[in-house]
Scaffold this active site. Structure first.
Site, PDB file in Angstrom:
ATOM      1  N   ASP A   1      92.941  36.503  55.027  1.00 50.95           N
ATOM      2  CA  ASP A   1      92.880  35.302  54.204  1.00 50.95           C
ATOM      3  C   ASP A   1      91.453  34.765  54.306  1.00 50.95           C
ATOM      4  O   ASP A   1      90.986  34.482  55.409  1.00 50.95           O
ATOM      5  CB  ASP A   1      93.866  34.276  54.785  1.00 50.95           C
ATOM      6  CG  ASP A   1      94.418  33.331  53.749  1.00 50.95           C
ATOM      7  OD1 ASP A   1      93.639  32.883  52.920  1.00 50.95           O
ATOM      8  OD2 ASP A   1      95.624  33.040  53.813  1.00 50.95           O
TER       9      ASP A   1
ATOM     10  N   ASP B   1      91.621  31.861  49.253  1.00 51.71           N
ATOM     11  CA  ASP B   1      92.163  30.508  49.250  1.00 51.71           C
ATOM     12  C   ASP B   1      91.503  29.659  48.152  1.00 51.71           C
ATOM     13  O   ASP B   1      90.282  29.753  47.945  1.00 51.71           O
ATOM     14  CB  ASP B   1      91.851  29.899  50.627  1.00 51.71           C
ATOM     15  CG  ASP B   1      92.574  28.604  50.878  1.00 51.71           C
ATOM     16  OD1 ASP B   1      93.799  28.638  51.016  1.00 51.71           O
ATOM     17  OD2 ASP B   1      91.905  27.556  50.940  1.00 51.71           O
TER      18      ASP B   1
ATOM     19  N   GLU C   1      94.266  32.756  44.988  1.00 51.08           N
ATOM     20  CA  GLU C   1      95.109  31.579  44.766  1.00 51.08           C
ATOM     21  C   GLU C   1      94.452  30.748  43.660  1.00 51.08           C
ATOM     22  O   GLU C   1      93.408  30.134  43.874  1.00 51.08           O
ATOM     23  CB  GLU C   1      95.211  30.769  46.057  1.00 51.08           C
ATOM     24  CG  GLU C   1      96.191  29.618  45.937  1.00 51.08           C
ATOM     25  CD  GLU C   1      96.108  28.648  47.115  1.00 51.08           C
ATOM     26  OE1 GLU C   1      97.105  28.000  47.398  1.00 51.08           O
ATOM     27  OE2 GLU C   1      95.029  28.523  47.730  1.00 51.08           O
TER      28      GLU C   1
ATOM     29  N   HIS D   1     103.525  29.914  52.784  1.00 54.43           N
ATOM     30  CA  HIS D   1     103.363  28.959  53.877  1.00 54.43           C
ATOM     31  C   HIS D   1     103.133  27.524  53.401  1.00 54.43           C
ATOM     32  O   HIS D   1     102.941  26.633  54.241  1.00 54.43           O
ATOM     33  CB  HIS D   1     102.195  29.410  54.754  1.00 54.43           C
ATOM     34  CG  HIS D   1     100.899  29.401  53.994  1.00 54.43           C
ATOM     35  ND1 HIS D   1     100.634  30.275  52.956  1.00 54.43           N
ATOM     36  CD2 HIS D   1      99.818  28.602  54.094  1.00 54.43           C
ATOM     37  CE1 HIS D   1      99.448  30.016  52.456  1.00 54.43           C
ATOM     38  NE2 HIS D   1      98.926  29.008  53.131  1.00 54.43           N
ATOM     39  N   ASP D   2     103.090  27.307  52.095  1.00 52.68           N
ATOM     40  CA  ASP D   2     102.883  25.952  51.580  1.00 52.68           C
ATOM     41  C   ASP D   2     104.119  25.410  50.879  1.00 52.68           C
ATOM     42  O   ASP D   2     104.181  24.210  50.597  1.00 52.68           O
ATOM     43  CB  ASP D   2     101.753  25.948  50.534  1.00 52.68           C
ATOM     44  CG  ASP D   2     100.397  26.245  51.131  1.00 52.68           C
ATOM     45  OD1 ASP D   2     100.166  25.894  52.302  1.00 52.68           O
ATOM     46  OD2 ASP D   2      99.558  26.843  50.420  1.00 52.68           O
TER      47      ASP D   2
HETATM   48  C1  NOJ Z   1      95.678  26.574  50.243  1.00 52.73           C
HETATM   49  C2  NOJ Z   1      96.384  27.119  51.442  1.00 52.73           C
HETATM   50  O1  NOJ Z   1      97.443  27.938  51.019  1.00 52.73           O
HETATM   51  C3  NOJ Z   1      96.831  25.934  52.266  1.00 52.73           C
HETATM   52  O2  NOJ Z   1      97.684  26.304  53.305  1.00 52.73           O
HETATM   53  C4  NOJ Z   1      95.604  25.230  52.794  1.00 52.73           C
HETATM   54  O3  NOJ Z   1      96.006  24.073  53.490  1.00 52.73           O
HETATM   55  C5  NOJ Z   1      94.677  24.829  51.644  1.00 52.73           C
HETATM   56  N1  NOJ Z   1      94.490  25.878  50.679  1.00 52.73           N
HETATM   57  C6  NOJ Z   1      93.324  24.436  52.156  1.00 52.73           C
HETATM   58  O4  NOJ Z   1      92.615  25.541  52.598  1.00 52.73           O
END
Ligand code: NOJ
Length: 559
Positions: free
Chosen positions: A99, A203, A269, A331-332
C-alpha cells in the site's frame, strides 16, 4: 499460452497487518505472524496479497501516516522480516502488493519536521504552505475542505502560515509541484520494486495535485458524499480532486512500473463518476493505472435488477482490454456480511457472484469466514476518523449506520482475524488484550471450525476459488448476461466464454437471488454441472435439463 497478464486473472486478498496474527504476544499482528499463515492463504486459493501499510509510522492512522517509506514499523518487524515475507510468498508462487501512500506523509516524517521549522528550510516547499486570508491572515487561505470534515488548512504559529491536508491534520500533503518530491517518490517506488514487490495499491491517488491558483471550490448541492461523488457539505471538489496533473504524474509512475519484469501492476483508490475512474487507466495506450477500485458494489443490495445493471455499468466502462474490480469489503467500510444481516447463505451467493463475474476480486481478510463488523462505542474508538465524530449525537450515528449502511468507526471492520474458538480467537495469547476486541461471533465464525465443516462459508470459498483458478472461462473469459424469458425473474444468469486458438470453454452461472427454491429449464443443457454454493445440490443428478436452485444458491456449469 495466452498473453493475458497475470494481474488480470489474479485474486487479491487484503490483509490489515495489525489484525492478522500476533506472533510476539503483544496484542498486535506482525510480519512473522503473517508469514506463519501464508500456507493458509495459499491453500485458500488466493494468489495475490495486498498489505495495508506496515512502514515506519507513529500509527495515528494505523500506517496511513508514514514516517519513513524505507523502514518497517517496529511493532510489525524488521526489513529482514519483510524481505523474508517477499521471498516466502514468491516461493509459494504468490504475489505481494504494498500500500503506497503518496499523497501525504506523517507530520512526524523528517521532511515535514524540517519543512515546518522555517520558511527558508530546503524542505519548506515539499509541502503545501500558504499565507492565511488577508487582511489579518488568521483565516485559512481558501475554502477547501478536507475529505474528512472541516477545513483542510492548519495554522502553524511558528511560521505564521497554513499547511494543507486532504485527510487528517497529522497527514500533511506533499507538494507534487516540486520536482524534487516527484523524483523522491518515484525513487521510493523503485526501492520497493527492486525488493521484488509485484504491485502497489495507491492510497487516495486522485488527490495528489490541487489547483495551482488555489481558487475556492464552488458550491455543490450535495450534503453527503457518495460513490459517485465525494462532494459534501455543499462543496464541490473541483479544485482539490482529479486534477489533470495527477493523471500526468500517474503516467510517469506507470512508466517506472513498466521498467520492471516480470510484470508489476498498480491499483488505485479513486472516487468519482465512472467516466472519471476510467480516465485513471490512461489514454488509448492504457498508460495510467492498471486497475481502479470500483466501490459501487460495496453497498449494493442483493437484487437481480440492481446487480445486472451494475455488471452492465462496469462492462460499459471497463470493457476489454480493461477489467473491472469487484470489492465488497475493506478496512474503511462496513463488512459485506454485516450489510447482509449476517446471513451465511447470502454471503455464499455474494461470493459466487464475486468469483464468477468478469473482474479482479478483492477479498478482505476474514470475509471468507463471514467475519462481521463489531458494534463498538465511538467514545472508546482508536480510529482517528471516528474521533472527528465524538460529539455527533449517537442517534445520528445510528441513523447513518441504518440508512447509509456505513459505520463512522472504522475499528468495527478491523478487528482481529478469527482463527479458532479459543480465547482471543487464536489471534494472540489468551492472557493478552488484543489491540481491538474480538468480534463476538468468533466462536462459530473461525477458520478451525469452518475447515472441519464441508458446508461452511470457508469451504465454499475454497471450492469456488479452485474452480476459478482452473477455469479459463472464469478467470479470463468475456461476459454476456442472459436475458431469457425462460429464466425466473429472481435468477441472474451470465455466460463467461474463453477462446484462445483451438481452446474454447464456456461457463454458465445461475444465481438465485431469492428466498424461494426455483426450478426451471436449463437454457444451456449441454453444459456440465461444475460447482454450487450448497453441498446439497440436486443439479448433479438431474442431467442438467432442469435446474433446481435452493434459496440463495449459486451454481456454475461448464462446457
Ligand atoms: C484511504 C485509506 O483507505 C484510509 O484507511 C486512510 O485513512 C486514508 N486514505 C488516509 O490515508
Amino acid at each position: 499460452m495466452d498473453q493475458i497478464p497475470w494481474w488480470k486473472k489474479t485474486i487479491v486478498y487484503q490483509i490489515y497487518p495489525r489484525s492478522f496474527y500476533d506472533s510476539t504476544g503483544n496484542g498486535i499482528g506482525d510480519l512473522k505472524g503473517i508469514i506463519s499463515k501464508l500456507d493458509y492463504i495459499k491453500d485458500l486459493g488466493v494468489e495475490t496479497v495486498w498489505f495495508s501499510p506496515f512502514y515506519d509510522s507513529p500509527q495515528k492512522d494505523f500506517g496511513y501516516d508514514i514516517r519513513n517509506y524505507r523502514e518497517i514499523a517496529l511493532e510489525y518487524g524488521t526489513m529482514e522480516d519483510c524481505e523474508r515475507l517477499i521471498m516466502e510468498m514468491h516461493d509459494r508462487g504468490m504475489k505481494i502488493v504494498l500500500d503506497l501512500v503518496l499523497n501525504h506523509t506523517s507530520d512526524q516524517h523528517t521532511w515535514f519536521v524540517q519543512s515546518r521549522s522555517s520558511k527558508d528550510n530546503p524542505k519548506r516547499d515539499w509541502y503545501i504552505w500558504r499565507d492565511g486570508r488577508k487582511p489579518l491572515g488568521k483565516k485559512p487561505p481558501n475554502n477547501w475542505k478536507a475529505i474528512i470534515r472541516g477545513s483542510g488548512w492548519h495554522y502553524d504559529a511558528q511560521t505564521d502560515q497554513w499547511y494543507w491536508t486532504q485527510f487528517l491534520p497529522f497527514q500533511p500533503d506533499l507538494n507534487y509541484r516540486n520536482p524534487e518530491v516527484q523524483t523522491e517518490m518515484l525513487d521510493i517506488v523503485r526501492f520497493w520494486l527492486e525488493k521484488g514487490v509485484d504491485g502497489f495499491r495507491l492510497d487516495i491517488i486522485d488527490a495528489l495535485f490541487e489547483d495551482e491558483k488555489f481558487r475556492d471550490n464552488p458550491c455543490s448541492f450535495r450534503l453527503l458524499p457518495s460513490e459517485k461523488s465525494p462532494d459534501y457539505l455543499f462543496q464541490s471538489k473541483k479544485y482539490t480532486q482529479h486534477h489533470p496533473d495527477t493523471l500526468k504524474f500517474l503516467k510517469s509512475l506507470r512508466s517506472v512500473i513498466d521498467e520492471y519484469s516480470p510484470t508489476r501492476f498498480m491499483v488505485g483508490e479513486v472516487t468519482g463518476p465512472m467516466f472519471m475512474l476510467r480516465k485513471y487507466c490512461g489514454d488509448e495506450t492504457n498508460d495510467g493505472l492498471n486497475l481502479v477500485f470500483l466501490f459501487k458494489s460495496l453497498g449494493i443490495s442483493l437484487n437481480t435488477i440492481k446487480i445486472r445493471r451494475l455488471i452492465q455499468l462496469y462492462e460499459s466502462f471497463f470493457s476489454y482490454p480493461h477489467i473491472p474490480t469487484w470489492v465488497f469489503s475493506n478496512h474503511d467500510r462496513m463488512r459485506r456480511i454485516s450489510r447482509l444481516g449476517g446471513d451465511i447463505k447470502k454471503a455464499k451467493l455474494n461470493m459466487a457472484l464475486q468469483l464468477t463475474v468478469r473482474g479482479v476480486p478483492f477479498i478482505y481478510y476474514g470475509e471468507e469466514i463471514g467475519m462481521e463488523n463489531h458494534n463498538l462505542e465511538i467514545e472508546t474508538s482508536l480510529d482517528p476518523v471516528a474521533h472527528k465524530f465524538y460529539k455527533v449525537p449517537n442517534f445520528i450515528l445510528m441513523a447513518i449506520k441504518k440508512y447509509l449502511g456505513e459505520s463512522i468507526n472504522r475499528d468495527e471492520c478491523r478487528t482481529p482475524m478469527q482463527w479458532n474458538s479459543a480465547q482471543n480467537a487464536g489471534f494472540t495469547k489468551a492472557e493478552i488484550d488484543p489491540w481491538l476486541p474480538i468480534t463476538p461471533s468468533y466462536s462459530e465464525r473461525n477458520v478451525k471450525i469452518q475447515t472441519e465443516n464441508a458446508d461452511s462459508l470457508l469451504q465454499c470459498y475454497k471450492r469456488f476459488l479452485k474452480l476459478r483458478n482452473t477455469t479459463p472461462a472464469l478467470n479470463s473469459g468475456t461476459i454476456v448476461i442472459i436475458n431469457s424469458s425462460e429464466l425466473p425473474s429472481n435468477v441472474l444468469s451470465y455466460i463467461r466464454s474463453y477462446s484462445h486458438g483451438s481452446e474454447k470453454q464456456i461457463a454458465v452461472i445461475y444465481l438465485n437471488i431469492s428466498d424461494d427454491s426455483l426450478e426451471f429449464k436449463n437454457p444451456h443443457k449441454y453444459a456440465n454441472f461444475a460447482e454450487s454454493t450448497t453441498v446439497h445440490t440436486r443439479n448433479e443428478k438431474i442431467k442438467n435439463v432442469e435446474i433446481f436452485l435452493f434459496p440463495w444458491e449459486g451454481v456454475v456449469y461448464i462446457a
